[in-house]
Design a protein around this motif. Sequence first.
Motif, PDB file in Angstrom:
ATOM      1  N   LEU A 175       0.824  -1.208   0.000  1.00 26.66           N
ATOM      2  CA  LEU A 175       0.000   0.000   0.000  1.00 26.66           C
ATOM      3  C   LEU A 175       0.864   1.266   0.000  1.00 26.66           C
ATOM      4  O   LEU A 175       0.552   2.262  -0.669  1.00 26.66           O
ATOM      5  N   LYS A 176       2.013   1.264   0.744  1.00 30.10           N
ATOM      6  CA  LYS A 176       2.926   2.405   0.746  1.00 30.10           C
ATOM      7  C   LYS A 176       3.578   2.612  -0.624  1.00 30.10           C
ATOM      8  O   LYS A 176       3.758   3.740  -1.092  1.00 30.10           O
ATOM      9  N   THR A 177       3.959   1.498  -1.258  1.00 24.19           N
ATOM     10  CA  THR A 177       4.548   1.583  -2.601  1.00 24.19           C
ATOM     11  C   THR A 177       3.558   2.183  -3.591  1.00 24.19           C
ATOM     12  O   THR A 177       3.929   3.001  -4.457  1.00 24.19           O
ATOM     13  N   MET A 178       2.321   1.785  -3.487  1.00 23.85           N
ATOM     14  CA  MET A 178       1.295   2.359  -4.370  1.00 23.85           C
ATOM     15  C   MET A 178       1.154   3.860  -4.131  1.00 23.85           C
ATOM     16  O   MET A 178       0.974   4.650  -5.073  1.00 23.85           O
ATOM     17  N   GLU A 179       1.294   4.276  -2.888  1.00 27.65           N
ATOM     18  CA  GLU A 179       1.199   5.708  -2.585  1.00 27.65           C
ATOM     19  C   GLU A 179       2.360   6.476  -3.220  1.00 27.65           C
ATOM     20  O   GLU A 179       2.180   7.584  -3.771  1.00 27.65           O
ATOM     21  N   GLN A 180       3.608   5.911  -3.176  1.00 25.35           N
ATOM     22  CA  GLN A 180       4.765   6.556  -3.812  1.00 25.35           C
ATOM     23  C   GLN A 180       4.604   6.635  -5.331  1.00 25.35           C
ATOM     24  O   GLN A 180       4.943   7.636  -5.967  1.00 25.35           O
ATOM     25  N   LEU A 181       4.091   5.566  -5.919  1.00 28.72           N
ATOM     26  CA  LEU A 181       3.860   5.584  -7.358  1.00 28.72           C
ATOM     27  C   LEU A 181       2.886   6.684  -7.752  1.00 28.72           C
ATOM     28  O   LEU A 181       3.095   7.422  -8.737  1.00 28.72           O
ATOM     29  N   GLU A 182       1.846   6.827  -7.028  1.00 31.32           N
ATOM     30  CA  GLU A 182       0.819   7.803  -7.359  1.00 31.32           C
ATOM     31  C   GLU A 182       1.332   9.246  -7.188  1.00 31.32           C
ATOM     32  O   GLU A 182       1.025  10.122  -8.006  1.00 31.32           O
ATOM     33  N   ASN A 183       2.133   9.452  -6.145  1.00 33.37           N
ATOM     34  CA  ASN A 183       2.519  10.840  -5.813  1.00 33.37           C
ATOM     35  C   ASN A 183       3.865  11.274  -6.403  1.00 33.37           C
ATOM     36  O   ASN A 183       4.090  12.475  -6.578  1.00 33.37           O
ATOM     37  N   LEU A 184       4.798  10.345  -6.696  1.00 32.42           N
ATOM     38  CA  LEU A 184       6.152  10.722  -7.080  1.00 32.42           C
ATOM     39  C   LEU A 184       6.547  10.247  -8.475  1.00 32.42           C
ATOM     40  O   LEU A 184       6.994  11.045  -9.304  1.00 32.42           O
ATOM     41  N   TYR A 185       6.423   9.008  -8.756  1.00 34.39           N
ATOM     42  CA  TYR A 185       6.978   8.429  -9.986  1.00 34.39           C
ATOM     43  C   TYR A 185       6.051   8.561 -11.191  1.00 34.39           C
ATOM     44  O   TYR A 185       6.502   8.935 -12.289  1.00 34.39           O
ATOM     45  N   LEU A 186       4.851   8.275 -11.051  1.00 35.62           N
ATOM     46  CA  LEU A 186       3.938   8.302 -12.196  1.00 35.62           C
ATOM     47  C   LEU A 186       3.743   9.711 -12.775  1.00 35.62           C
ATOM     48  O   LEU A 186       3.624   9.849 -14.001  1.00 35.62           O
ATOM     49  N   PRO A 187       3.743  10.769 -11.995  1.00 32.87           N
ATOM     50  CA  PRO A 187       3.613  12.105 -12.612  1.00 32.87           C
ATOM     51  C   PRO A 187       4.762  12.454 -13.563  1.00 32.87           C
ATOM     52  O   PRO A 187       4.584  13.239 -14.488  1.00 32.87           O
ATOM     53  N   ARG A 188       5.978  11.873 -13.375  1.00 35.31           N
ATOM     54  CA  ARG A 188       7.117  12.172 -14.244  1.00 35.31           C
ATOM     55  C   ARG A 188       6.909  11.616 -15.661  1.00 35.31           C
ATOM     56  O   ARG A 188       7.475  12.152 -16.618  1.00 35.31           O
ATOM     57  N   VAL A 189       6.194  10.553 -15.767  1.00 37.39           N
ATOM     58  CA  VAL A 189       6.000   9.928 -17.089  1.00 37.39           C
ATOM     59  C   VAL A 189       4.521   9.861 -17.419  1.00 37.39           C
ATOM     60  O   VAL A 189       4.065   8.924 -18.074  1.00 37.39           O
ATOM     61  N   SER A 190       3.824  10.817 -16.962  1.00 37.95           N
ATOM     62  CA  SER A 190       2.374  10.789 -17.177  1.00 37.95           C
ATOM     63  C   SER A 190       1.984  10.950 -18.632  1.00 37.95           C
ATOM     64  O   SER A 190       0.843  10.686 -19.001  1.00 37.95           O
ATOM     65  N   GLN A 191       2.961  11.483 -19.507  1.00 36.05           N
ATOM     66  CA  GLN A 191       2.595  11.671 -20.901  1.00 36.05           C
ATOM     67  C   GLN A 191       2.500  10.349 -21.657  1.00 36.05           C
ATOM     68  O   GLN A 191       2.016  10.326 -22.796  1.00 36.05           O
ATOM     69  N   TYR A 192       2.995   9.252 -21.013  1.00 31.74           N
ATOM     70  CA  TYR A 192       2.931   7.956 -21.686  1.00 31.74           C
ATOM     71  C   TYR A 192       1.642   7.200 -21.308  1.00 31.74           C
ATOM     72  O   TYR A 192       1.136   7.332 -20.183  1.00 31.74           O
ATOM     73  N   ARG A 193       1.252   6.409 -22.229  1.00 31.57           N
ATOM     74  CA  ARG A 193      -0.026   5.705 -22.052  1.00 31.57           C
ATOM     75  C   ARG A 193       0.044   4.649 -20.951  1.00 31.57           C
ATOM     76  O   ARG A 193      -0.913   4.450 -20.203  1.00 31.57           O
ATOM     77  N   PHE A 194       1.218   3.917 -20.847  1.00 35.48           N
ATOM     78  CA  PHE A 194       1.286   2.856 -19.836  1.00 35.48           C
ATOM     79  C   PHE A 194       1.191   3.431 -18.430  1.00 35.48           C
ATOM     80  O   PHE A 194       0.755   2.763 -17.503  1.00 35.48           O
ATOM     81  N   CYS A 195       1.615   4.671 -18.276  1.00 33.06           N
ATOM     82  CA  CYS A 195       1.480   5.294 -16.961  1.00 33.06           C
ATOM     83  C   CYS A 195       0.012   5.503 -16.609  1.00 33.06           C
ATOM     84  O   CYS A 195      -0.411   5.331 -15.457  1.00 33.06           O
ATOM     85  N   GLN A 196      -0.727   5.895 -17.604  1.00 32.16           N
ATOM     86  CA  GLN A 196      -2.177   6.033 -17.363  1.00 32.16           C
ATOM     87  C   GLN A 196      -2.798   4.684 -16.998  1.00 32.16           C
ATOM     88  O   GLN A 196      -3.681   4.595 -16.134  1.00 32.16           O
ATOM     89  N   ILE A 197      -2.301   3.661 -17.660  1.00 34.87           N
ATOM     90  CA  ILE A 197      -2.818   2.319 -17.335  1.00 34.87           C
ATOM     91  C   ILE A 197      -2.457   1.937 -15.909  1.00 34.87           C
ATOM     92  O   ILE A 197      -3.266   1.352 -15.175  1.00 34.87           O
TER      93      ILE A 197
END
Length: 825
Positions: A165-187
């Motif tokens: 659950l903590k890892t999911m929180e880091q993905l949502e707040n830190l890592y995924l916004p950096r590559v949000s322009q890609y489709r797999f990130c949206q997935i």
Amino acid sequence: MARKSKSNLSELCLEENKDQIYENALAEIQSFELPLGTTVRSVYDDQPNAHQKFMEKLDACIRNHDREIEKMCNFHHQGFVDAITELLKVRADAEKLKVQVTDTNRRLQDAGKEVIAQTEEIIRCRVQQRNITTVVEKLQLCLPVLEMYSKLKEQMSVKRYYSALKTMEQLENLYLPRVSQYRFCQIMMENLPKLREEIKEISMSDLKDFLESIRKHSDRIGETAMKQAQQQKTFSTALQKQNNVNYGRNMHLGRNRILESKNEITLKRTFEDEDEHDEEVLTAQDLVDFSPVYRCLHIYSVLGDGEVFENYYRKQRRKQARLVLQPQSSMHETVEGYRRYFSQIVGFFVVEDHILHVTQGLVTRTYTDELWNMALSKIIAVLRTHSSYCNDPDLVLELKNLIVVFADTLQGYGFPVNRLFDLLFEIRDQYNETLLKKWSGLFRDIFEADNYSPIPVANEEEYRIVISKFPFQDPELDKQSFPKKLPMSQSVPQIYMQVKEFIYASLKFSESLHRSSTEIDDMLRKSTNLLLTRTLSSCLQNLIKKPHIGLTELVQIIINTTHLEQACKYLEDFISNITNISQLTVHTARLYGLSTFKDARHAAEGEIYTKLNQKIDEFIQIADYDWTMSESDGRASGYLMDLINFLRSTFQVFTHLPHNNNDHAAMSGKVAQTACMSACQHLSMSLMQMLLDSELKQISMGAIQQFNLDVIQCELFANSEPVPGFQGDTLQLAFIDLRQLLDLFMVWDWSTYLADYGQATSKYLRVNPSTALTLLEKVHRGMKDSSKKNNIFAQFRKNDRDKQKLIETVVKQLRSLVNGMSQHT
């Protein structure tokens, strides 16, 4: 000449016109344009013989056309042959051309294959090179995100749900916004809620595994719990016995020393066995890992779905409860089926009780009580149904013991079990029914094996063995020396012992039911009454009706039932000694064996009379009278003498019955007198019916005389007092109707009969007019037939005529009496 030439000219012109008409008609036919009907009609409507001439013209035209066709074919034939020849040459050249074209195409294809393969390989390599370059660029950009996502998956695989659950929180707040322009990130962003649901599902899967585990181990858990309860009960019973022994030591110290030491050893062994079992006994926590349910409950509580988890758990456990409560169809066949059924139920509720005490809110007391009430109703319904299929009393008794252990076990966990003990009273009735069926077979076997003769005893030891099994007392018989015979047959002590065994068997079911001695005494007396009044009574009635049971056996059955009736009071004392309830108690029930054995005696007596009458009927059926005989043989018929000898020997059986006491003598005398009177009355009635048989049309006076000799033998038999105890000529009165009827015909005293008819002092008071009329008509027909045969003797004609007139006069008077009786009626 001029006229003649002119006429020839006209005929010639006419012929030319006709030829022109035919030519036109043929031209029209060949044109296929005009309708042929008009043309043909014009030919036939002309002068006579036009048809023949037209046909000649038509034949000539056909011949012309044939010649033209032949000329044309001859003209074009050579050209056709030349064309075919040239065509054949061209076909050969065409085949060569086709082969050359095919070979050229094949060589061209073979030459182009290598070029095509190399071209495709170059294209594939260039596509792969471009794809690899693209993938490397994207992976370098997205590698941190993928590493975090892989970490998330790894945490979920090792069930580290909080870290996931903590890892999911880091993905949502830190890592995924950096590559949000890609489709797999949206997935990935879309999948994170699904992963949270997956965590819940995995937790739920662990819970399902836990539920499956407790379902598999519920029978072992229940078996362990029931063993513990049974061991506790055994310990308490042994301790109570030890206390009783200690109490009895002060009162009977010397006499019971050995017994007390044995009890102490037994109690010590019991305690040792209990210790061994305690070491081996496994609890519910030892058999099932409860950690999944704790973990799943905590996860759902953190995610805010604690109520959902509780509802799901309770719903699944209710389903499992229904499965546990559903018995196997063959459960009633063996005690192991019932034991497995009870073990599963106990295991289920032991688990629920454990969950109730180690968790907060997942299971409540209200929920468990509701579930137990539902289960208890189902259990009672199942036991009612399956116990009704049990035909073995031992199986029903084992079922009762299992129900008691089952109830004691669940009662120890705080569940109310009063309804189960109420059910045991219903099963008790079923148990009694199975006992009655079993003892019915035992009674039948005893009756089949009995020889229905008095029990011989050669010495004192044999006599004591018999009286130890059956309470027989006869001071007169005790005075006799050995060897001697007891009046009853071997089945009496066996029946008595089996009744006592039935009481013991019925008593076994009453143990451990927590009932008072008065209630147990009442149950034993009621079940014993059912045994006597229904089972034993039915067996006796069936025994009496069996065809192989003769008169001697029936008499012995009467004696046996008398002794069994006298033994009923000893059975009441036996029950009172078992239950310690005095017979003087107001609510104590009585045994109804007296009426049972009295009914059996009456049935046996009735069967004696019936069998005697049937035997008489068999003798009567072999009677062979010559109803047209002129005079009697001077002696009684052979069948009747055989019948009388049979009756004498039969009634001697009653005379030779043991008269050890007045009761036996009175009983045998009464039965013998009734049987003898019934036999004589039936014999008299059968002989009367033989005379009045409608199929018998005529009787001679010689046959009447022969019949009279047979009746005289019957009267002599009645007068010989075959059975003592009759007063005066009571037995002879059975044949009085026959005697008066035969005297009337033998003496031919019709004037006295008609004159004294209806008077109390009449000599032929027992002769009915209709009976006399029927027999007289048969005698009359016999006389007529005899007169026809003897009409050569003229001197007898007048006497025959006078006698026939007399008979006719008597017949008229008898008919008037019969008619008067019918009108009066």
